[in-house]
Scaffold this motif. Structure first.
Motif, PDB file in Angstrom:
ATOM      1  N   TYR A  93      10.519  11.657  13.115  1.00 53.35           N
ATOM      2  CA  TYR A  93       9.807  12.130  11.844  1.00 53.35           C
ATOM      3  C   TYR A  93      10.349  11.555  10.431  1.00 53.35           C
ATOM      4  CZ  TYR A  93      14.144  15.083  11.201  1.00 53.35           C
ATOM      5  OH  TYR A  93      15.394  15.211  11.104  1.00 53.35           O
ATOM      6  N   ASP A  94      11.151  10.520  10.619  1.00 49.66           N
ATOM      7  CA  ASP A  94      11.789   9.505   9.696  1.00 49.66           C
ATOM      8  C   ASP A  94      10.556   8.963   8.801  1.00 49.66           C
ATOM      9  OD1 ASP A  94      13.140   7.956   8.085  1.00 49.66           O
ATOM     10  OD2 ASP A  94      14.655   7.105   9.479  1.00 49.66           O
ATOM     11  N   LEU A  95      10.411   9.467   7.536  1.00 51.57           N
ATOM     12  CA  LEU A  95       9.582   8.871   6.478  1.00 51.57           C
ATOM     13  C   LEU A  95       9.584   7.120   6.863  1.00 51.57           C
ATOM     14  CD1 LEU A  95       9.835  11.281   3.584  1.00 51.57           C
ATOM     15  CD2 LEU A  95       8.112  11.147   5.531  1.00 51.57           C
ATOM     16  N   ASP A  96      10.739   6.579   6.777  1.00 55.23           N
ATOM     17  CA  ASP A  96      10.682   5.283   6.872  1.00 55.23           C
ATOM     18  C   ASP A  96       9.870   4.333   7.905  1.00 55.23           C
ATOM     19  OD1 ASP A  96      12.298   5.426   4.583  1.00 55.23           O
ATOM     20  OD2 ASP A  96      13.710   5.210   5.566  1.00 55.23           O
ATOM     21  N   GLU A  97       9.742   5.151   9.194  1.00 55.21           N
ATOM     22  CA  GLU A  97       8.710   4.595   9.852  1.00 55.21           C
ATOM     23  C   GLU A  97       7.321   4.949  10.019  1.00 55.21           C
ATOM     24  OE1 GLU A  97      10.370   2.515  11.907  1.00 55.21           O
ATOM     25  OE2 GLU A  97      12.463   2.941  11.064  1.00 55.21           O
ATOM     26  N   ILE A  98       6.938   5.914   9.199  1.00 52.87           N
ATOM     27  CA  ILE A  98       5.683   6.300   9.056  1.00 52.87           C
ATOM     28  C   ILE A  98       4.974   6.100   7.786  1.00 52.87           C
ATOM     29  CG2 ILE A  98       4.082   8.358   9.642  1.00 52.87           C
ATOM     30  CD1 ILE A  98       6.523   9.522  10.996  1.00 52.87           C
ATOM     31  N   PRO A  99       4.359   4.995   7.457  1.00 52.11           N
ATOM     32  CA  PRO A  99       4.055   4.519   5.969  1.00 52.11           C
ATOM     33  C   PRO A  99       3.022   5.733   5.421  1.00 52.11           C
ATOM     34  CG  PRO A  99       3.781   2.617   7.585  1.00 52.11           C
ATOM     35  CD  PRO A  99       4.210   4.013   8.471  1.00 52.11           C
ATOM     36  N   LEU A 100       2.058   6.281   6.112  1.00 55.30           N
ATOM     37  CA  LEU A 100       1.298   7.279   5.214  1.00 55.30           C
ATOM     38  C   LEU A 100       2.010   8.402   4.827  1.00 55.30           C
ATOM     39  CD1 LEU A 100      -1.616   7.972   4.495  1.00 55.30           C
ATOM     40  CD2 LEU A 100      -1.912   9.007   6.735  1.00 55.30           C
ATOM     41  N   ALA A 105       0.678  -1.143   0.004  1.00 51.35           N
ATOM     42  CA  ALA A 105       0.025   0.095  -0.099  1.00 51.35           C
ATOM     43  C   ALA A 105       0.807   1.283  -0.149  1.00 51.35           C
ATOM     44  CB  ALA A 105      -0.883   0.081   1.180  1.00 51.35           C
ATOM     45  N   THR A 106       2.185   1.256   0.642  1.00 51.36           N
ATOM     46  CA  THR A 106       2.934   2.304   0.795  1.00 51.36           C
ATOM     47  C   THR A 106       3.242   2.928  -0.600  1.00 51.36           C
ATOM     48  OG1 THR A 106       3.477   1.855   3.212  1.00 51.36           O
ATOM     49  CG2 THR A 106       5.176   3.108   1.857  1.00 51.36           C
ATOM     50  N   TYR A 107       3.695   1.995  -1.340  1.00 51.02           N
ATOM     51  CA  TYR A 107       4.526   2.154  -2.523  1.00 51.02           C
ATOM     52  C   TYR A 107       3.481   1.688  -3.915  1.00 51.02           C
ATOM     53  CZ  TYR A 107       8.395   2.715   0.445  1.00 51.02           C
ATOM     54  OH  TYR A 107       9.159   3.269   1.557  1.00 51.02           O
ATOM     55  N   LEU A 108       2.347   1.652  -3.668  1.00 49.34           N
ATOM     56  CA  LEU A 108       1.288   1.223  -4.957  1.00 49.34           C
ATOM     57  C   LEU A 108       1.359   2.471  -5.700  1.00 49.34           C
ATOM     58  CD1 LEU A 108      -0.660  -0.595  -6.071  1.00 49.34           C
ATOM     59  CD2 LEU A 108      -2.301   0.312  -4.796  1.00 49.34           C
ATOM     60  N   PHE A 109       1.108   3.869  -5.143  1.00 47.41           N
ATOM     61  CA  PHE A 109       1.247   4.902  -6.321  1.00 47.41           C
ATOM     62  C   PHE A 109       2.576   4.951  -6.856  1.00 47.41           C
ATOM     63  CE2 PHE A 109       1.948   9.223  -7.338  1.00 47.41           C
ATOM     64  CZ  PHE A 109       0.473   9.614  -7.813  1.00 47.41           C
ATOM     65  N   CYS A 110       3.562   4.657  -6.330  1.00 48.85           N
ATOM     66  CA  CYS A 110       4.712   4.917  -7.179  1.00 48.85           C
ATOM     67  C   CYS A 110       4.894   3.845  -8.426  1.00 48.85           C
ATOM     68  CB  CYS A 110       6.042   4.913  -6.373  1.00 48.85           C
ATOM     69  SG  CYS A 110       6.039   6.112  -4.958  1.00 48.85           S
ATOM     70  N   TRP A 111       4.419   2.853  -8.035  1.00 48.03           N
ATOM     71  CA  TRP A 111       4.466   1.606  -9.057  1.00 48.03           C
ATOM     72  C   TRP A 111       3.415   1.875 -10.312  1.00 48.03           C
ATOM     73  CZ3 TRP A 111       7.597  -2.628  -9.074  1.00 48.03           C
ATOM     74  CH2 TRP A 111       7.463  -3.533 -10.071  1.00 48.03           C
ATOM     75  N   ILE A 112       2.350   2.413  -9.973  1.00 46.69           N
ATOM     76  CA  ILE A 112       1.379   2.789 -10.914  1.00 46.69           C
ATOM     77  C   ILE A 112       1.819   4.016 -11.623  1.00 46.69           C
ATOM     78  CG2 ILE A 112      -1.059   3.341 -11.295  1.00 46.69           C
ATOM     79  CD1 ILE A 112      -1.926   1.348  -9.133  1.00 46.69           C
ATOM     80  N   GLY A 145       4.810  15.556   4.739  1.00 48.88           N
ATOM     81  CA  GLY A 145       5.847  16.357   5.747  1.00 48.88           C
ATOM     82  C   GLY A 145       5.056  16.658   6.796  1.00 48.88           C
ATOM     83  N   TRP A 146       3.996  17.157   6.725  1.00 50.05           N
ATOM     84  CA  TRP A 146       2.856  17.690   8.107  1.00 50.05           C
ATOM     85  C   TRP A 146       2.651  16.346   8.898  1.00 50.05           C
ATOM     86  CZ3 TRP A 146      -2.010  15.848   8.984  1.00 50.05           C
ATOM     87  CH2 TRP A 146      -2.539  16.468  10.099  1.00 50.05           C
ATOM     88  N   TYR A 147       2.107  15.459   8.188  1.00 51.92           N
ATOM     89  CA  TYR A 147       1.831  14.218   8.894  1.00 51.92           C
ATOM     90  C   TYR A 147       3.042  13.439   9.450  1.00 51.92           C
ATOM     91  CZ  TYR A 147      -0.662  10.037  10.300  1.00 51.92           C
ATOM     92  OH  TYR A 147      -1.184   8.936  10.878  1.00 51.92           O
ATOM     93  N   ALA A 148       4.211  13.659   8.983  1.00 46.24           N
ATOM     94  CA  ALA A 148       5.508  13.135   9.525  1.00 46.24           C
ATOM     95  C   ALA A 148       5.765  13.857  10.838  1.00 46.24           C
ATOM     96  CB  ALA A 148       6.426  13.140   8.674  1.00 46.24           C
ATOM     97  N   PHE A 149       5.807  15.066  10.969  1.00 42.79           N
ATOM     98  CA  PHE A 149       6.147  16.102  11.768  1.00 42.79           C
ATOM     99  C   PHE A 149       5.171  16.380  13.082  1.00 42.79           C
ATOM    100  CE2 PHE A 149       9.145  17.410   8.656  1.00 42.79           C
ATOM    101  CZ  PHE A 149      10.352  17.605   9.500  1.00 42.79           C
TER     102      PHE A 149
END
Length: 458
Positions: free
Chosen positions: A337-344, A287-294, A324-328
């Motif tokens: 705030y590391d994106l790798d730990e926050i899937p959304l 789900a995290t990378y579905l958009f990038c693949w499509i 960025g807002w969701y991470a911070f």
């Protein structure tokens, strides 16, 4: 991780603006060829980190310049594109009316299209992604994913190459991907599994995932830094298996499907949480990378270049802003705030970032062909792409081995005095030296997987 680490030649385009005589003449028809592709994407370690996709294919000529060539890794000789000769009219008979009235028009033979080459834009993105992965796994900088979201980029590249390869029968494409992916994984896994067995690992039936990683391959705590990166291998493999169906659905309604591909990660984060375990982990990563693949599908099919620049830029910046807002704003919940730990946050930030990179490529036909003028840099980019699987799989082991190696340097007084043995930058440099050694010692497996002659360097 995407393992299609093969070079894909750039497509050649027929020259435009041919001159014509007073009478029309037949148009030259494009000549198509088939080939193979190979995509790759990796990424994890202390968090996520890298994606990889690449494929190998024969060049072909497309009839319209707005369609763009893709490339992968490895090496494939460029085939010469052949221009179709103009039709020859039969000579009229002696004394015929056609002979008397038809004007003499000199046929102009269009010049042959330029020979196919590599698209260095994608090559460069992949090489930078690899460097960023090693850097992140050395220093652990939380902001690294925001500067360059390697994982999303590599999934986007892999999706583009997968869309191209599916011009051939789907079963043949999947078999080709498995053939190029699994041998380097098996070779690397042989050493990791043996080392864990020596260090008291007792495997169960889940060891079958070390043969075909449809789930996370198991391991013990001693070897976790080496084997935890394999989550992307599993994710990439599922994307490959699902791509024939996903591509058909995408082509029914490209833009709606592309936008809807962000819905699953939002549902998982805000509505329903997948279960723990291998199945739940696979759902999160897909789900995290579905958009990038499509998004890779959209780039390959020319959907991106037909979109209005304002819409692409505004929506991409909005996605980056939300990520960025969701991470911070959720640092307390995730502890970083590391994106790798926050899937959304990772999904939306990568979506916007990769969309801008892909649209820039599609809109302006960027290929970084000028990189060839810098021979050493061009050579480095070539090696990185041809050995991307090796670099990704072995880079964590290189960083692990760098620590005891540096410990031995302390026993040499001159090294202790003059070398910055306590610096992480020094470990970073030693890690790259060891990575280079692994490329020389183990990179040939990628050649064997691609049915090429094994070589120390491509």
């Amino acid at each position: 991780m995407s393992w299609e680490a093969e070079q894909q030649p750039q497509q050649a385009y027929p020259q435009q603006g041919y001159g014509y005589g007073q009478q029309p003449r037949p148009q030259p028809q494009p000549v198509y060829g088939q080939g193979q592709e190979y995509g790759y994407g990796y990424g994890y370690g202390y968090g996520y980190g890298y994606g990889y996709g690449a494929q190998d294919q024969q060049p072909y000529v497309q009839p319209y310049p707005q369609q763009y060539a893709e490339h992968g890794q490895g090496q494939q000789p460029a085939a010469e594109a052949t221009a179709t000769l103009p039709a020859v009219e039969p000579e009229p008979e002696q004394g015929s009316f056609a002979e008397a009235e038809a004007p003499v028009v000199a046929e102009e033979v269009p010049p042959p299209p330029k020979p196919a080459g590599r698209d260095r834009y994608f090559d460069t993105l992949r090489a930078v992604a690899l460097v960023r992965v090693v850097t992140y796994h050395t220093f652990g900088w939380a902001w690294a994913g925001m500067v360059f979201p390697s994982m999303g980029i590599m999934f986007g590249l892999a999706g583009t190459l997968m869309a191209k390869s599916l011009e051939r029968p789907a079963l043949k494409v999947v078999k080709s991907r498995l053939r190029r992916l699994l041998p380097p994984f098996w070779y690397w896994g042989l050493f990791v599994v043996l080392a864990m067995l020596i260090h008291d690992w007792m495997p169960g039936w889940q060891i079958v995932y070390w043969i075909v990683p449809l789930g996370d391959p198991p391991g013990n705590t001693w070897g976790i830094q080496a084997w935890e990166i394999l989550w992307y291998l599993r994710t990439y493999l599922w994307f490959v298996l699902l791509s024939p169906l996903m591509l058909k659905v995408f082509r029914l309604a490209p833009v709606p499907v592309l936008l809807a591909s962000l819905a699953p990660i939002a549902v998982f984060q805000l509505v329903w949480t997948p279960p723990d375990g291998r199945f739940g982990s696979a759902l999160w990563d897909l789900a995290t990378y579905l958009f990038c693949w499509i998004l890779g599908f959209a780039h390959r099919d020319g959907v991106l270049q037909r979109l209005r620049p304002a819409a692409v830029v505004v929506l991409s910046l909005a996605a980056i802003g939300f990520g960025g807002w969701y991470a911070f704003s959720h640092q307390a919940e995730f502890g970083t705030y590391d994106l790798d730990e926050i899937p959304l946050a990772q999904a939306f930030w990568s979506a916007g970032f990769v969309a801008l990179l892909m649209y820039f490529k599609a809109r302006f036909e960027v290929d970084f062909a000028g990189l060839a003028r810098f021979r050493r840099l061009d050579r480095i980019v070539t090696v990185f792409n041809a050995r991307a699987v090796t670099i990704y799989l072995w880079h964590e082991i290189a960083l692990i081995l760098a620590v005891p190696l540096i410990d031995q340097f302390w026993n040499v007084p001159a090294f202790e005095k003059w070398l910055p043995l306590e610096s992480q930058w020094f470990m970073f440099g030693i890690g790259w030296v060891l990575i280079a050694a692994f490329v020389l010692l183990c990179g040939w497996v990628e050649d064997v997987a691609a049915k090429k002659r094994p070589r120390l360097l491509p």
